[in-house]
Design a protein around this motif. Structure first.
Motif, mmCIF file in Angstrom:
data_model
loop_
_atom_site.group_PDB
_atom_site.id
_atom_site.type_symbol
_atom_site.label_atom_id
_atom_site.label_comp_id
_atom_site.label_asym_id
_atom_site.label_seq_id
_atom_site.Cartn_x
_atom_site.Cartn_y
_atom_site.Cartn_z
ATOM 1 N N HIS A 181 38.772 25.645 48.049
ATOM 2 C CA HIS A 181 38.560 26.559 46.928
ATOM 3 C C HIS A 181 39.735 27.526 46.780
ATOM 4 O O HIS A 181 40.134 27.873 45.668
ATOM 5 C CB HIS A 181 37.260 27.331 47.141
ATOM 6 C CG HIS A 181 36.985 28.406 46.153
ATOM 7 N ND1 HIS A 181 36.633 28.152 44.847
ATOM 8 C CD2 HIS A 181 37.021 29.765 46.292
ATOM 9 C CE1 HIS A 181 36.452 29.306 44.209
ATOM 10 N NE2 HIS A 181 36.679 30.293 45.062
ATOM 11 N N GLU B 34 42.048 30.435 46.207
ATOM 12 C CA GLU B 34 41.908 31.681 45.460
ATOM 13 C C GLU B 34 41.035 31.517 44.212
ATOM 14 O O GLU B 34 40.973 32.417 43.376
ATOM 15 C CB GLU B 34 43.281 32.201 45.047
ATOM 16 C CG GLU B 34 44.196 32.537 46.216
ATOM 17 C CD GLU B 34 43.631 33.629 47.103
ATOM 18 O OE1 GLU B 34 43.050 34.589 46.559
ATOM 19 O OE2 GLU B 34 43.756 33.512 48.341
ATOM 20 N N GLY B 35 40.393 30.355 44.064
ATOM 21 C CA GLY B 35 39.464 30.177 42.959
ATOM 22 C C GLY B 35 39.920 29.146 41.935
ATOM 23 O O GLY B 35 40.999 28.578 42.031
ATOM 24 N N GLU B 36 39.050 28.918 40.956
ATOM 25 C CA GLU B 36 39.279 27.858 39.978
ATOM 26 C C GLU B 36 40.535 28.064 39.143
ATOM 27 O O GLU B 36 41.170 27.105 38.711
ATOM 28 C CB GLU B 36 38.058 27.746 39.048
ATOM 29 C CG GLU B 36 36.800 27.261 39.744
ATOM 30 C CD GLU B 36 35.653 27.057 38.770
ATOM 31 O OE1 GLU B 36 35.917 26.560 37.651
ATOM 32 O OE2 GLU B 36 34.512 27.392 39.116
ATOM 33 N N ASP B 37 40.909 29.293 38.882
ATOM 34 C CA ASP B 37 42.062 29.563 38.028
ATOM 35 C C ASP B 37 43.386 29.506 38.776
ATOM 36 O O ASP B 37 44.449 29.491 38.153
ATOM 37 C CB ASP B 37 41.920 30.931 37.353
ATOM 38 C CG ASP B 37 40.792 30.945 36.333
ATOM 39 O OD1 ASP B 37 40.476 29.869 35.775
ATOM 40 O OD2 ASP B 37 40.227 32.033 36.096
ATOM 41 N N ALA B 38 43.332 29.496 40.104
ATOM 42 C CA ALA B 38 44.567 29.480 40.886
ATOM 43 C C ALA B 38 45.233 28.107 40.791
ATOM 44 O O ALA B 38 44.571 27.086 40.623
ATOM 45 C CB ALA B 38 44.270 29.815 42.343
ATOM 46 N N TYR C 129 40.279 21.397 41.778
ATOM 47 C CA TYR C 129 39.919 21.860 40.446
ATOM 48 C C TYR C 129 40.806 21.254 39.361
ATOM 49 O O TYR C 129 40.406 21.176 38.205
ATOM 50 C CB TYR C 129 40.000 23.386 40.380
ATOM 51 C CG TYR C 129 38.908 24.080 41.158
ATOM 52 C CD1 TYR C 129 37.559 23.810 40.916
ATOM 53 C CD2 TYR C 129 39.210 25.014 42.150
ATOM 54 C CE1 TYR C 129 36.566 24.442 41.624
ATOM 55 C CE2 TYR C 129 38.208 25.667 42.865
ATOM 56 C CZ TYR C 129 36.885 25.365 42.596
ATOM 57 O OH TYR C 129 35.880 25.995 43.295
#
Length: 291
Positions: A178, A180-184, A150
């Motif tokens: 992926h 913990e997600g895009e903001d991690a 990301y």
């Protein structure tokens, strides 16, 4: 000045850091901004200063030339993590616009400072390219692994290749999970840190099989971190020189494994300045010259 840092473990001759006084600034500033920077709780400023004092002494005791980034209105809390807006090659610095929007202008402040001390600019990754320093891992001087996730995209990688094609022989593109997600904050160097030319601390759970096998085939001893110590930045270590590292305190299993292999380990309390912002000792530093 001498510059060039196409290694993760050669002895650091020059380094760039930023004190919390110039990045976090004050408790009031932390109170206002920690949530938008997605920290794990608001850091306690006075504790941060104490933590950083220990960390900084390790740096000044072991690195001949230490440079300090000044406070700058173009930057925010994350500018304490000086590693991410650039990479220093033997041909000069490559600057990154970065995937985290709030860090989008850090490269400008760093470029201005480094050009002022004599480090030339090789180039910049231009939008829509994205890249962050934590995704660029030197395997050796002519081999680089790049995490594609990301924070670093295909266009950023393409531009980096174009800028470095004259002195890099091999690019290993490592797909990132992926997580913990895009903001991690998940970089390639979140899951691997070289501690010597033939040793690396890793979190294999997030590592593609081909890359893990590649490292083993190169004769790299993989020192595994478990889930708990990975979560506490146990795979983010700074090698000051081969076999001499800084590690956040609170990862006793990784520390013990390193010492069993003859690696010298220095630890610092880092819950407030490192863990809350997901930035370990590598993130806190930008080596300018390794020899």
């Amino acid at each position: 000045m001498d510059y060039g840092c196409q290694s993760m473990v050669k002895k650091i001759e020059s380094i760039l850091i930023k004190r919390p006084q110039q990045a976090f600034i004050s408790q009031e500033n932390l109170d206002k901004t920690w949530e938008e920077f997605k920290y794990f709780g608001c850091p306690d400023y006075e504790t941060v200063l104490k933590e950083y004092e220990v960390f900084e002494k390790y740096i000044t005791d072991n690195v001949e030339n230490v440079y300090y980034l000044p406070q700058d209105d173009r930057t925010g809390l994350d500018s304490i993590y000086t590693h991410d807006p650039l990479k220093i090659t033997k041909k000069g610095a490559i600057y990154f616009p970065m995937g985290k929007v709030l860090r989008g202008r850090e490269w400008e402040a760093t470029k201005e400072f480094l050009e002022g001390i004599g480090i030339p600019t090789l180039g910049r990754i231009e939008p829509p390219g994205k890249m962050e320093g934590g995704d660029v891992l030197w395997i050796d001087e002519r081999t680089v692994a790049i995490g594609r996730g990301y924070r670093t995209n295909d266009e950023g990688i393409r531009q980096f290749k174009e800028l470095t094609k004259d002195f890099i022989d091999e690019y290993i593109i490592v797909p990132m999970p992926h997580g913990e997600g895009e903001d991690a904050c998940l970089h390639l160097m979140s899951i691997i840190s070289f501690v010597d030319t033939d040793k690396a601390v890793v979190y294999s759970k997030f590592m593609p099989v081909f890359f893990r096998e590649y490292l083993i085939d190169r004769g790299i001893t993989l020192i595994e971190a478990d889930d708990d110590e990975y979560d506490y930045l146990g795979t983010n270590l700074l090698a000051l020189e081969p076999g001499k590292v800084i590690l956040i305190k609170g990862c006793p299993k990784v520390e013990a494994k390193l010492k069993e292999l003859g690696v010298e380990v220095m630890t610092y309390e880092g819950k407030e300045m490192s863990y809350r912002g997901t930035g370990g000792p590598t993130c806190l530093t930008c080596p300018l010259c390794r020899k």
